[in-house]
Design a protein around this motif. Structure first.
Motif, PDB file in Angstrom:
ATOM      1  N   PRO A 116      40.475  22.629 -13.520  1.00  9.28           N
ATOM      2  CA  PRO A 116      40.724  23.002 -12.129  1.00  9.28           C
ATOM      3  C   PRO A 116      40.048  24.310 -11.704  1.00  9.28           C
ATOM      4  O   PRO A 116      39.899  24.568 -10.509  1.00  9.28           O
ATOM      5  N   SER A 117      39.634  25.106 -12.675  1.00 11.15           N
ATOM      6  CA  SER A 117      38.886  26.328 -12.344  1.00 11.15           C
ATOM      7  C   SER A 117      37.922  26.627 -13.486  1.00 11.15           C
ATOM      8  O   SER A 117      38.077  26.136 -14.601  1.00 11.15           O
ATOM      9  N   TRP A 118      36.919  27.440 -13.175  1.00 10.76           N
ATOM     10  CA  TRP A 118      35.896  27.829 -14.150  1.00 10.76           C
ATOM     11  C   TRP A 118      35.707  29.319 -13.989  1.00 10.76           C
ATOM     12  O   TRP A 118      35.264  29.765 -12.937  1.00 10.76           O
ATOM     13  N   TYR A 119      36.092  30.080 -15.003  1.00 12.29           N
ATOM     14  CA  TYR A 119      36.053  31.536 -14.931  1.00 12.29           C
ATOM     15  C   TYR A 119      36.729  32.043 -13.653  1.00 12.29           C
ATOM     16  O   TYR A 119      36.220  32.919 -12.962  1.00 12.29           O
ATOM     17  N   GLY A 120      37.878  31.437 -13.325  1.00  7.80           N
ATOM     18  CA  GLY A 120      38.668  31.870 -12.182  1.00  7.80           C
ATOM     19  C   GLY A 120      38.186  31.357 -10.833  1.00  7.80           C
ATOM     20  O   GLY A 120      38.757  31.704  -9.804  1.00  7.80           O
ATOM     21  N   GLN A 121      37.157  30.539 -10.813  1.00  5.98           N
ATOM     22  CA  GLN A 121      36.624  30.020  -9.548  1.00  5.98           C
ATOM     23  C   GLN A 121      37.063  28.563  -9.382  1.00  5.98           C
ATOM     24  O   GLN A 121      37.077  27.808 -10.351  1.00  5.98           O
ATOM     25  N   PRO A 122      37.405  28.152  -8.155  1.00  3.06           N
ATOM     26  CA  PRO A 122      37.973  26.828  -7.940  1.00  3.06           C
ATOM     27  C   PRO A 122      36.970  25.673  -8.074  1.00  3.06           C
ATOM     28  O   PRO A 122      35.800  25.807  -7.739  1.00  3.06           O
ATOM     29  N   PHE A 123      37.491  24.567  -8.552  1.00  8.76           N
ATOM     30  CA  PHE A 123      36.748  23.324  -8.685  1.00  8.76           C
ATOM     31  C   PHE A 123      36.411  22.790  -7.292  1.00  8.76           C
ATOM     32  O   PHE A 123      37.277  22.672  -6.437  1.00  8.76           O
ATOM     33  N   ALA A 124      35.136  22.469  -7.061  1.00  9.48           N
ATOM     34  CA  ALA A 124      34.707  21.948  -5.760  1.00  9.48           C
ATOM     35  C   ALA A 124      34.575  20.431  -5.784  1.00  9.48           C
ATOM     36  O   ALA A 124      34.730  19.776  -4.762  1.00  9.48           O
ATOM     37  N   GLY A 125      34.254  19.873  -6.945  1.00  5.08           N
ATOM     38  CA  GLY A 125      34.094  18.435  -7.053  1.00  5.08           C
ATOM     39  C   GLY A 125      33.208  18.076  -8.227  1.00  5.08           C
ATOM     40  O   GLY A 125      32.675  18.944  -8.912  1.00  5.08           O
ATOM     41  N   GLN A 126      33.049  16.790  -8.428  1.00  3.76           N
ATOM     42  CA  GLN A 126      32.275  16.298  -9.559  1.00  3.76           C
ATOM     43  C   GLN A 126      31.247  15.288  -9.071  1.00  3.76           C
ATOM     44  O   GLN A 126      31.505  14.501  -8.165  1.00  3.76           O
ATOM     45  N   PHE A 127      30.060  15.336  -9.680  1.00  7.41           N
ATOM     46  CA  PHE A 127      29.056  14.302  -9.480  1.00  7.41           C
ATOM     47  C   PHE A 127      28.641  13.829 -10.858  1.00  7.41           C
ATOM     48  O   PHE A 127      28.141  14.622 -11.667  1.00  7.41           O
ATOM     49  N   LYS A 128      28.886  12.567 -11.121  1.00 11.32           N
ATOM     50  CA  LYS A 128      28.635  11.968 -12.428  1.00 11.32           C
ATOM     51  C   LYS A 128      29.280  12.839 -13.508  1.00 11.32           C
ATOM     52  O   LYS A 128      30.490  13.013 -13.492  1.00 11.32           O
ATOM     53  N   LEU A 129      28.500  13.439 -14.412  1.00  6.71           N
ATOM     54  CA  LEU A 129      29.094  14.202 -15.514  1.00  6.71           C
ATOM     55  C   LEU A 129      29.249  15.694 -15.236  1.00  6.71           C
ATOM     56  O   LEU A 129      29.871  16.397 -16.032  1.00  6.71           O
ATOM     57  N   HIS A 130      28.683  16.195 -14.138  1.00  8.34           N
ATOM     58  CA  HIS A 130      28.727  17.633 -13.864  1.00  8.34           C
ATOM     59  C   HIS A 130      29.879  18.001 -12.932  1.00  8.34           C
ATOM     60  O   HIS A 130      30.102  17.346 -11.914  1.00  8.34           O
ATOM     61  N   CYS A 131      30.568  19.072 -13.295  1.00 10.19           N
ATOM     62  CA  CYS A 131      31.638  19.648 -12.484  1.00 10.19           C
ATOM     63  C   CYS A 131      31.049  20.846 -11.736  1.00 10.19           C
ATOM     64  O   CYS A 131      30.314  21.650 -12.332  1.00 10.19           O
ATOM     65  N   TYR A 132      31.382  20.980 -10.462  1.00 12.82           N
ATOM     66  CA  TYR A 132      30.848  22.055  -9.622  1.00 12.82           C
ATOM     67  C   TYR A 132      31.969  22.983  -9.183  1.00 12.82           C
ATOM     68  O   TYR A 132      33.065  22.527  -8.851  1.00 12.82           O
TER      69      TYR A 132
END
Length: 146
Positions: A116-132
């Motif tokens: 749900p977060s990456w280094y404290g930054q919120p998850f924006a969405g996913q495309f195929k295998l990559h999380c943004y």
């Protein structure tokens, strides 16, 4: 008007990076990686302060390593840019932005569910295998400018 100032060398460098990081995710996946590169160049905040060119973004070192895995490991990053990827890179540099990479400054392939977060930054969405992941609005105004 382009989203950021760039040269033909920037287009070729970005095309190589887009291919190396997301060739398996097709044109859309490569465009999203390109968008993150442009966003980092524009942001001038958080981990991306002082980056003044596409080359600065791609060869940025954080914590003793290159920011992009493709530069660290070499894989296809060191292959020449092909015309198809150059067209995609130019498209991203000129105008292309789309969710989930629209405001994203980070992406990664977790080989599982996106946290749900990456280094404290919120998850924006996913495309195929990559999380943004995009920055919290109050921490990086530059990421939200055109």
């Amino acid at each position: 008007m382009a989203r950021v100032k760039y040269t033909d060398n920037d287009v070729a460098l970005m095309a190589r990076m887009m291919r190396a990081e997301a060739e398996g995710e097709g044109k859309q996946g490569m465009l999203m990686v390109g968008n993150v590169i442009v966003n980092r160049r524009k942001a001038d905040c958080l981990d991306f302060e002082g980056l003044r060119s596409i080359e600065d973004v791609i060869f940025q070192v954080q914590g003793g390593n290159y920011s992009f895995e493709a530069v660290q490991k070499g894989n296809v990053f060191y292959n020449r840019a092909r015309s198809a990827e150059k067209r995609l890179a130019k498209q991203t540099l000129d105008y292309w932005r789309e969710h989930p990479s629209k405001y994203a400054l980070w992406y990664f392939n977790p080989y599982g569910e996106c946290p749900p977060s990456w280094y404290g930054q919120p998850f924006a969405g996913q495309f195929k295998l990559h999380c943004y992941y995009e920055p919290q609005a109050n921490t990086c105004e530059g990421a939200y400018r055109w």
